[in-house]
Design a protein around this motif. Structure first.
Motif, PDB file in Angstrom:
ATOM      1  N   ALA A  82     -80.712 -24.062   5.337  1.00 44.28           N
ATOM      2  CA  ALA A  82     -81.996 -25.395   5.953  1.00 44.28           C
ATOM      3  C   ALA A  82     -82.205 -26.691   5.003  1.00 44.28           C
ATOM      4  CB  ALA A  82     -83.033 -24.783   6.672  1.00 44.28           C
ATOM      5  N   TRP A  83     -83.317 -25.821   3.592  1.00 42.76           N
ATOM      6  CA  TRP A  83     -83.006 -26.798   2.694  1.00 42.76           C
ATOM      7  C   TRP A  83     -81.574 -27.757   2.522  1.00 42.76           C
ATOM      8  CZ3 TRP A  83     -86.440 -29.925   1.329  1.00 42.76           C
ATOM      9  CH2 TRP A  83     -86.172 -30.617  -0.232  1.00 42.76           C
ATOM     10  N   GLY A  84     -80.526 -27.079   2.675  1.00 45.66           N
ATOM     11  CA  GLY A  84     -79.469 -28.080   1.804  1.00 45.66           C
ATOM     12  C   GLY A  84     -78.862 -28.948   3.474  1.00 45.66           C
ATOM     13  N   ILE A  85     -79.841 -28.476   4.716  1.00 45.56           N
ATOM     14  CA  ILE A  85     -79.036 -28.886   5.126  1.00 45.56           C
ATOM     15  C   ILE A  85     -80.124 -30.766   5.455  1.00 45.56           C
ATOM     16  CG2 ILE A  85     -79.281 -29.580   7.452  1.00 45.56           C
ATOM     17  CD1 ILE A  85     -78.162 -26.380   7.716  1.00 45.56           C
ATOM     18  N   SER A  86     -81.600 -30.074   4.856  1.00 45.19           N
ATOM     19  CA  SER A  86     -82.693 -31.165   5.090  1.00 45.19           C
ATOM     20  C   SER A  86     -82.237 -32.031   3.874  1.00 45.19           C
ATOM     21  CB  SER A  86     -83.952 -30.796   4.278  1.00 45.19           C
ATOM     22  OG  SER A  86     -84.255 -29.340   5.638  1.00 45.19           O
ATOM     23  N   GLN A  87     -81.712 -31.780   2.004  1.00 50.33           N
ATOM     24  CA  GLN A  87     -81.268 -32.372   1.703  1.00 50.33           C
ATOM     25  C   GLN A  87     -80.526 -33.460   1.896  1.00 50.33           C
ATOM     26  OE1 GLN A  87     -81.343 -29.198  -1.805  1.00 50.33           O
ATOM     27  NE2 GLN A  87     -81.455 -31.021  -2.788  1.00 50.33           N
ATOM     28  N   HIS A 130     -81.673 -35.723   4.430  1.00 55.10           N
ATOM     29  CA  HIS A 130     -82.252 -36.807   3.435  1.00 55.10           C
ATOM     30  C   HIS A 130     -81.546 -37.922   2.789  1.00 55.10           C
ATOM     31  CE1 HIS A 130     -85.890 -38.628   1.019  1.00 55.10           C
ATOM     32  NE2 HIS A 130     -84.739 -38.060  -0.109  1.00 55.10           N
ATOM     33  N   GLU A 131     -80.473 -37.677   2.588  1.00 49.18           N
ATOM     34  CA  GLU A 131     -79.720 -38.734   1.902  1.00 49.18           C
ATOM     35  C   GLU A 131     -79.149 -39.425   2.405  1.00 49.18           C
ATOM     36  OE1 GLU A 131     -76.636 -36.708  -0.966  1.00 49.18           O
ATOM     37  OE2 GLU A 131     -78.529 -34.980  -1.439  1.00 49.18           O
ATOM     38  N   GLN A 132     -78.634 -39.321   3.443  1.00 49.45           N
ATOM     39  CA  GLN A 132     -78.463 -39.912   4.831  1.00 49.45           C
ATOM     40  C   GLN A 132     -79.372 -40.771   5.250  1.00 49.45           C
ATOM     41  OE1 GLN A 132     -75.142 -40.691   5.592  1.00 49.45           O
ATOM     42  NE2 GLN A 132     -74.787 -39.471   3.474  1.00 49.45           N
ATOM     43  N   GLY A 133     -80.312 -40.858   5.223  1.00 49.88           N
ATOM     44  CA  GLY A 133     -81.194 -42.011   5.018  1.00 49.88           C
ATOM     45  C   GLY A 133     -82.510 -41.694   6.321  1.00 49.88           C
ATOM     46  N   ALA A 134     -82.492 -40.149   6.793  1.00 46.63           N
ATOM     47  CA  ALA A 134     -82.982 -39.255   8.013  1.00 46.63           C
ATOM     48  C   ALA A 134     -85.167 -38.716   7.533  1.00 46.63           C
ATOM     49  CB  ALA A 134     -83.020 -37.785   7.940  1.00 46.63           C
ATOM     50  N   LYS A 135     -85.620 -39.717   7.964  1.00 44.78           N
ATOM     51  CA  LYS A 135     -86.903 -39.126   7.714  1.00 44.78           C
ATOM     52  C   LYS A 135     -87.233 -37.459   8.385  1.00 44.78           C
ATOM     53  CE  LYS A 135     -91.425 -41.236   9.006  1.00 44.78           C
ATOM     54  NZ  LYS A 135     -91.563 -41.349   7.187  1.00 44.78           N
ATOM     55  N   LEU A 136     -87.701 -36.627   7.365  1.00 41.97           N
ATOM     56  CA  LEU A 136     -87.002 -35.002   8.061  1.00 41.97           C
ATOM     57  C   LEU A 136     -89.082 -34.519   8.112  1.00 41.97           C
ATOM     58  CD1 LEU A 136     -85.299 -34.309   5.078  1.00 41.97           C
ATOM     59  CD2 LEU A 136     -85.000 -33.392   7.354  1.00 41.97           C
ATOM     60  N   GLY A 137     -89.276 -33.734   8.961  1.00 42.56           N
ATOM     61  CA  GLY A 137     -90.670 -32.632   8.708  1.00 42.56           C
ATOM     62  C   GLY A 137     -89.703 -31.316   9.069  1.00 42.56           C
ATOM     63  N   ARG A 195     -94.158 -23.180  -1.096  1.00 37.91           N
ATOM     64  CA  ARG A 195     -93.002 -23.399  -1.745  1.00 37.91           C
ATOM     65  C   ARG A 195     -92.265 -24.560  -0.614  1.00 37.91           C
ATOM     66  NH1 ARG A 195     -89.201 -19.886  -4.626  1.00 37.91           N
ATOM     67  NH2 ARG A 195     -90.608 -17.861  -4.658  1.00 37.91           N
ATOM     68  N   VAL A 196     -93.031 -24.263   0.421  1.00 34.02           N
ATOM     69  CA  VAL A 196     -92.529 -25.679   1.260  1.00 34.02           C
ATOM     70  C   VAL A 196     -93.115 -27.368   0.934  1.00 34.02           C
ATOM     71  CG1 VAL A 196     -91.696 -26.273   3.827  1.00 34.02           C
ATOM     72  CG2 VAL A 196     -91.412 -23.607   3.652  1.00 34.02           C
ATOM     73  N   ARG A 197     -94.435 -26.482   0.817  1.00 35.49           N
ATOM     74  CA  ARG A 197     -94.605 -28.283   0.561  1.00 35.49           C
ATOM     75  C   ARG A 197     -94.122 -29.472  -0.149  1.00 35.49           C
ATOM     76  NH1 ARG A 197     -98.245 -30.400   4.502  1.00 35.49           N
ATOM     77  NH2 ARG A 197     -99.781 -28.729   5.308  1.00 35.49           N
ATOM     78  N   PRO A 198     -93.673 -28.515  -1.480  1.00 37.88           N
ATOM     79  CA  PRO A 198     -93.139 -29.671  -2.710  1.00 37.88           C
ATOM     80  C   PRO A 198     -92.223 -30.240  -2.389  1.00 37.88           C
ATOM     81  CG  PRO A 198     -94.202 -27.401  -3.180  1.00 37.88           C
ATOM     82  CD  PRO A 198     -94.054 -27.246  -2.035  1.00 37.88           C
ATOM     83  N   LEU A 199     -91.308 -28.748  -1.506  1.00 35.64           N
ATOM     84  CA  LEU A 199     -90.115 -29.327  -1.117  1.00 35.64           C
ATOM     85  C   LEU A 199     -90.230 -30.444  -0.014  1.00 35.64           C
ATOM     86  CD1 LEU A 199     -88.616 -26.100  -0.594  1.00 35.64           C
ATOM     87  CD2 LEU A 199     -87.325 -27.562  -1.918  1.00 35.64           C
ATOM     88  N   ALA A 200     -90.893 -30.813   0.170  1.00 33.13           N
ATOM     89  CA  ALA A 200     -91.083 -31.846   1.711  1.00 33.13           C
ATOM     90  C   ALA A 200     -91.673 -32.526   0.987  1.00 33.13           C
ATOM     91  CB  ALA A 200     -92.182 -31.181   2.872  1.00 33.13           C
ATOM     92  N   SER A 253     -90.685 -33.884  -1.606  1.00 35.48           N
ATOM     93  CA  SER A 253     -89.825 -34.420  -2.806  1.00 35.48           C
ATOM     94  C   SER A 253     -88.490 -34.918  -2.084  1.00 35.48           C
ATOM     95  CB  SER A 253     -89.422 -33.063  -3.762  1.00 35.48           C
ATOM     96  OG  SER A 253     -88.461 -33.093  -2.629  1.00 35.48           O
ATOM     97  N   VAL A 254     -88.807 -35.095  -0.567  1.00 33.27           N
ATOM     98  CA  VAL A 254     -87.616 -35.835   0.161  1.00 33.27           C
ATOM     99  C   VAL A 254     -88.737 -37.056   1.257  1.00 33.27           C
ATOM    100  CG1 VAL A 254     -86.068 -34.599   0.106  1.00 33.27           C
ATOM    101  CG2 VAL A 254     -88.227 -34.063   2.385  1.00 33.27           C
ATOM    102  N   GLY A 255     -90.449 -36.801   0.694  1.00 27.25           N
ATOM    103  CA  GLY A 255     -91.305 -38.013   1.025  1.00 27.25           C
ATOM    104  C   GLY A 255     -91.107 -37.822   2.611  1.00 27.25           C
ATOM    105  N   SER A 256     -91.721 -36.291   3.033  1.00 25.83           N
ATOM    106  CA  SER A 256     -91.833 -35.885   4.581  1.00 25.83           C
ATOM    107  C   SER A 256     -93.256 -35.920   4.756  1.00 25.83           C
ATOM    108  CB  SER A 256     -91.951 -34.486   4.668  1.00 25.83           C
ATOM    109  OG  SER A 256     -92.225 -34.144   5.792  1.00 25.83           O
ATOM    110  N   ASP A 257     -93.722 -36.928   5.896  1.00 29.44           N
ATOM    111  CA  ASP A 257     -94.955 -36.446   6.628  1.00 29.44           C
ATOM    112  C   ASP A 257     -95.429 -35.823   7.712  1.00 29.44           C
ATOM    113  OD1 ASP A 257     -93.483 -37.608   8.507  1.00 29.44           O
ATOM    114  OD2 ASP A 257     -94.796 -39.343   8.930  1.00 29.44           O
ATOM    115  N   LEU A 258     -94.354 -34.902   7.958  1.00 31.55           N
ATOM    116  CA  LEU A 258     -95.108 -33.232   9.002  1.00 31.55           C
ATOM    117  C   LEU A 258     -94.915 -31.632   8.396  1.00 31.55           C
ATOM    118  CD1 LEU A 258     -95.396 -34.239  12.033  1.00 31.55           C
ATOM    119  CD2 LEU A 258     -93.032 -33.316  11.940  1.00 31.55           C
ATOM    120  N   VAL A 259     -95.598 -31.544   7.943  1.00 31.70           N
ATOM    121  CA  VAL A 259     -95.161 -30.026   7.817  1.00 31.70           C
ATOM    122  C   VAL A 259     -96.220 -28.829   8.246  1.00 31.70           C
ATOM    123  CG1 VAL A 259     -95.136 -28.395   5.178  1.00 31.70           C
ATOM    124  CG2 VAL A 259     -95.245 -31.504   5.209  1.00 31.70           C
ATOM    125  N   VAL A 260     -96.002 -28.516   9.429  1.00 29.15           N
ATOM    126  CA  VAL A 260     -96.582 -27.570  10.129  1.00 29.15           C
ATOM    127  C   VAL A 260     -96.388 -26.143  10.088  1.00 29.15           C
ATOM    128  CG1 VAL A 260     -97.446 -27.758  12.295  1.00 29.15           C
ATOM    129  CG2 VAL A 260     -96.373 -29.922  11.526  1.00 29.15           C
TER     130      VAL A 260
END
Ligand code: NAD
Length: 258
Positions: free
Chosen positions: A23-28, A31-38, A49-54, A56-63
């Motif tokens: 899922a992190w590979g897909i997220s990255q 992200h490179e293709q312009g997506a906003k991620l949660g 673990r997940v918060r710092p990764l989130a 790093s791709v500028g995520s505003d939604l971590v639940v």
């Protein structure tokens, strides 16, 4: 690859545990293709673990979300509605079976072990898709899940997870039929073996990796990036005519008869 396939798109990801997660590979890649991620995470240990990764791709939604908890699922989508008002892509990259059910004989699977594996690994796709559907329909959205060849053929020790993946793949087809009229697509990627946290629970996993390298047409194992490339295709406009499909990203291993 600078195509900006996901510019202005909102992607919600279930199943990041660490930087090795598929899922992190897909997220990255998205992200490179312009997506906003949660992101959602399971429990406090993984939150660290997940918060710092989130971030790093500028995520505003971590639940937080344990997919066995309907209240947590509802809260995730309430926040998506509140923050984004829509959803373009749902990534389901979640699976679990008790360790004792991933070794020995399948016939010894307990009732509880069976229900746990099927609930977390297959039913969760149904539950998440149902909650996401109204938001996805607005956007002509996409649902993507991850499966494995052990659903089709017997793979030693995969056992109850193979049965769960068979249910998951069938669920993809039924969900695709339900949501197709609203323009929502539902697909799965059947990934070859990749060393991740979940994979480490399967006995003899190293031998499976070795076998693929030796026998698969491409003579190598796939990476998170290989899976992510296929995810970009399926979940973007490039995959516009594809739904209910299970796409193998496995170096061609599944085509072999012997
Ligand atoms: P991973 O351990 O990184 O991801 C599995 C995720 O499932 C974790 O993030 C975990 O937190 C989550 N999870 C487990 N129980 C949960 C619950 N009750 N609620 C919410 N989340 C829960 O491992 P991965 O290999 O990246 O696995 C992702 C998906 O890919 C799984 O569906 C797996 O079966 C599938 N897959 C993996 C491989 C492989 O070889 N690694 C191959 C084919 C398919």
């Amino acid at each position: 690859m600078a195509l900006n396939l996901f510019e202005g798109k909102h992607v919600l990801v279930f199943g990041v545990a660490n930087e090795r997660s598929i899922a992190w590979g897909i997220s990255q890649a998205m992200h490179e293709q312009g997506a906003k991620l949660g992101f959602t995470y399971l429990g406090e240990a993984l939150e660290r673990r997940v918060r710092p990764l989130a971030e790093s791709v500028g995520s505003d939604l971590v639940v937080p979300c344990d997919v066995t908890r309907d209240d947590q699922i509802k809260e995730v989508f309430r926040q998506v509605q509140e923050k984004w008002g829509r959803l373009d892509v749902l990534i389901h990259s979640v699976a679990f079976a008790n360790r004792e059910d991933l070794e020995g004989r399948f016939v010894d699977t307990s009732r509880q072990g069976f229900l746990t594996a099927l609930e977390i690994s297959a039913y969760s796709l149904v539950a998440l898709t149902r909650e996401a559907a109204p938001l996805l329909a607005e956007a002509g959205g996409n649902v993507l899940t991850l499966t494995y060849y052990g659903s089709q053929k017997v793979v030693p020790n995969y056992n109850v997870m193979g049965v769960a993946k068979a249910a998951l793949e069938a669920a993809v087809r039924y969900l695709a039929a339900d949501l197709g009229p609203q323009g929502v697509r539902v697909n799965a990627i059947s990934a070859g073996p990749i060393k991740t946290l979940a994979a480490s629970g399967i006995r003899g996993f190293r031998e499976i990796l070795g076998l693929v390298e030796q026998k698969a047409p491409l003579r190598r194992n796939v990476t998170q990036a290989d899976v992510a490339n296929a995810a970009l295709f399926l979940c973007s406009s490039l995959g516009s005519g594809v739904t209910g499909e299970v796409l193998y990203v496995d170096s061609g291993y599944n085509i072999l008869g012997m």
